[in-house]
Design a protein around this motif. Sequence first.
Motif, short mmCIF file in Angstrom:
data_model
loop_
_atom_site.label_atom_id
_atom_site.label_comp_id
_atom_site.label_asym_id
_atom_site.label_seq_id
_atom_site.Cartn_x
_atom_site.Cartn_y
_atom_site.Cartn_z
N PHE A 229 0.82 2.61 9.29
CA PHE A 229 0.53 1.82 8.00
C PHE A 229 0.45 2.80 6.66
O PHE A 229 0.06 3.72 6.67
CB PHE A 229 -0.85 1.33 8.45
CG PHE A 229 -1.06 0.18 9.33
CD1 PHE A 229 -0.61 -0.88 9.38
CD2 PHE A 229 -1.38 0.70 10.82
CE1 PHE A 229 -0.77 -1.99 10.36
CE2 PHE A 229 -1.42 -0.39 11.72
CZ PHE A 229 -1.24 -1.79 11.65
N ALA A 230 1.15 1.88 5.70
CA ALA A 230 1.03 2.76 4.40
C ALA A 230 -0.22 1.90 3.35
O ALA A 230 -0.23 0.68 3.47
CB ALA A 230 2.47 2.51 3.80
N LEU A 231 -0.77 2.70 2.91
CA LEU A 231 -1.86 1.98 1.88
C LEU A 231 -1.05 2.46 0.47
O LEU A 231 -0.91 3.65 0.13
CB LEU A 231 -3.20 2.92 1.92
CG LEU A 231 -4.19 2.91 1.01
CD1 LEU A 231 -4.72 1.25 1.19
CD2 LEU A 231 -5.38 3.79 1.32
N VAL A 232 -1.22 1.55 -0.48
CA VAL A 232 -0.28 1.64 -1.52
C VAL A 232 -1.38 1.12 -2.81
O VAL A 232 -1.92 -0.25 -2.83
CB VAL A 232 0.92 0.94 -1.60
CG1 VAL A 232 1.86 1.38 -2.90
CG2 VAL A 232 1.86 1.38 -0.54
N PHE A 233 -1.57 1.74 -3.80
CA PHE A 233 -2.45 1.35 -4.94
C PHE A 233 -2.23 2.35 -5.95
O PHE A 233 -1.40 3.44 -5.98
CB PHE A 233 -3.86 1.48 -4.48
CG PHE A 233 -4.37 2.81 -4.17
CD1 PHE A 233 -4.82 3.47 -5.24
CD2 PHE A 233 -4.59 3.24 -2.87
CE1 PHE A 233 -5.45 4.87 -5.15
CE2 PHE A 233 -4.76 4.44 -2.69
CZ PHE A 233 -5.40 5.27 -3.57
N VAL A 234 -2.52 1.75 -7.13
CA VAL A 234 -2.34 2.39 -8.43
C VAL A 234 -3.57 3.30 -9.07
O VAL A 234 -4.67 2.53 -8.63
CB VAL A 234 -2.04 1.57 -9.52
CG1 VAL A 234 -1.62 2.29 -10.94
CG2 VAL A 234 -0.85 0.79 -9.25
N GLU A 235 -3.50 4.37 -9.22
CA GLU A 235 -4.73 5.16 -9.83
C GLU A 235 -4.56 5.37 -11.29
O GLU A 235 -3.62 6.04 -11.66
CB GLU A 235 -5.07 6.51 -9.19
CG GLU A 235 -6.15 7.34 -9.59
CD GLU A 235 -6.22 8.70 -8.97
OE1 GLU A 235 -7.13 9.44 -9.27
OE2 GLU A 235 -5.20 9.18 -8.53
N THR B 226 -9.43 6.15 2.64
CA THR B 226 -9.17 6.97 1.39
C THR B 226 -10.34 6.80 0.49
O THR B 226 -10.87 5.76 0.81
CB THR B 226 -7.83 6.89 0.61
OG1 THR B 226 -7.82 7.75 -0.21
CG2 THR B 226 -7.84 5.42 0.14
N ASN B 227 -10.70 7.59 -0.27
CA ASN B 227 -11.71 7.56 -1.27
C ASN B 227 -11.24 8.05 -2.71
O ASN B 227 -11.68 9.15 -2.98
CB ASN B 227 -13.15 7.98 -0.97
CG ASN B 227 -13.02 9.38 -0.56
OD1 ASN B 227 -11.99 9.92 -0.11
ND2 ASN B 227 -14.31 10.08 -0.50
#
Length: 704
Positions: free
Chosen positions: A117-123, A74-75
């Motif tokens: 797979f899960a990619l988790v982050f805060v934007e 992702t970007n």
Amino acid sequence: MIFVFNLGYDFGQYYSRIRIYEYTDYSSVKFLKFNIYDTTKLANWSIIIDTNGQCTNYLANIHFDLQYGAYPLTNPRNESFPETYISTRHDLTKTVFNRTVSNGTVQLENPLRGTWFALVFVERLPTNTQSKRSSSNCNIYLTTWLDYQAEPAPLTLTLNQQLQIILSNSSTFIYASYYTSIGNSQLTLLSEWLSNCDIVILGRLNGLPSVVQYDYQTVCKNGSCSIELDQLAAFIWIYFQISVKNLSCLNNPIHGSMLIHSTDCSSYSYNDTCIPSYPTRRLMFNYYFDFLYIPMYTNTNVTSITSNGSDSSVYSYEFIVDDRNIGGTIHIDFETQIKSYAPLNANISILGCLSKNRPRRYHTCEIDYKIYINKNSVVVRSLPYPEMALWYLTLEYNCNDSKNICNNVSMSVTFQISSSQCTREQCGTYGICRIMTSQQNMFSTCTCLVGYRGYGCTDGTYSYLSRYLPSALFLTLSNLMFIPAVIVAIYYRLYIEALVYFFNMFFSTFYHACDQEIHQICIFKYDGLQLSDFIGSYSSFVITLITMSIIPRSIKAFLFILGLLTCIAINARDRFDSLQFVALMIITFSFTIITWIVVSIKKRRLQPSRKQLLLITPGLVLSITGIILFVVVETDDNYWYIHSLWHILMATSILFFLPKKIRQNTPTERFSEIDRTPFHSSVGVINQGAAIPLDQQDNSHETH
């Protein structure tokens, strides 16, 4: 922590209260691994988001991206990838939740069986005020688990064995499956039905098919049909859904059969659907994700092929990507060279295709996975965080010139398939390659410097390299403004104050010298330098305000220690909390003002005097300006010059705050003063001496 439990056909995988962070690069994300062990019609990822801290005005989104067989790519800040990188993904689902949502669900219909797979982050969302250069005081936690109902296909096909099937009102459609235990074979499905009704057969790799999700489709008209299933790799499940177009046909049961047979492509002459494939083996090196793929039964690091127009061969090489190298980058290097004379304008090239699970020719290849290699050229293609599968590299000679030129001109192509950490350039000049672990998932990522972004730190859209040197010099050399304060404090014999100012100057200088991205000067650990800098800054304020108070020096010494210990404690709690700094300054300043008021009332005159207050005023203006800049104005973008200005204002303000030394009276002068005192009685002299205020005695060497 992850828990896995099995209740009949129900599977659950649970991650409990994982803290997630703002996205800066892949070093700040979380990877979560889930397994779907069998086919299912619906998979549910339940999500709970909770927070603590100061989150009222914190605007953010939570990203939960799911990728089959690979780490999601992702970007979120629209960073660019290096030019030669293939960033297109298969089976990637992106979901965004607002931070205020406490419960959410991600559902996938007919998900592929295997590893997800899960990619988790805060934007963090943009606001009118830019973010302060510090960690957020809002902590966000995510809890998630996977639930699904396994629905295995009831019928299993066996190679070259006919399978009988019955469609009826009780089962309007039925599933069948086939497992490719041997690869490199061209598969064909044949189906016969004892009915003239249209029978629809959908096929899909590794997942249940539906009317919107399928890899193969055919309609059996007049009782028969077939599907060419491509040349599939080994260890793949193929699932078929058999149904009728017109449900009225099911008034009576429909009988039919299905048969799969294969053609071995390893010895089959070339055509569009059957391509001989050469296996490779993987050589592992001493570093994570560093591999080299070479053809089986050879020891050369590179492979070379020579072709011309009279040779219509298509070459395919297979290489495996599994959980040992999904955290790196696959690189494929090509170099072509004309072996015989050819006109300069001859249109000769090599056409290549990268494909998963099956070899494909250039004209059937996915657009982003096509590779065009012109004559006498060097081409590189890279796959970041490659998907787990058996991959195929297919190459063929291409000539769009006259038949005479095409048949007589030979061209060789030399290629190499390898894997590396991060990028081959190890993130280039403005990045650092790091090996990270997230929930036991290992991966490599680039941490970019001086504003560069992207997977390989090649996106310089927001780079501040041009002001890197000025910012480093400003932040370090601005601390030298404390030298006058140290000299003045020593001149006034305020040695404790001088020591604190020197401590502040020394550690602030080396902290900012260490807090650089390219050239760092660290006399010890970064965290220790940062803590020392913060303690020194806080202590300089506290010590100066206590020095300005009108109390005995012995009590000041006690308060110096108390203030220093308080600075250590609050910085150990949270050194980035600006409110605690402001609160400490208000308390200390209020104490100083109270001492002034008490002494003024006691002496019945203004203490300090108007003249002395006038001298303090410029320092007060400078310090208040500095505090406003530090607490309110300072952001990530202006940090280098606003914080430098903060150093200068604070150091300069001290010069106006320090008490001025009074010239000590000589013994002769003291005797003269005693002689001039009216002599009434010895008792009167003693009483007059005893009447000198205690604070005046202790502070006889200083005034404001």
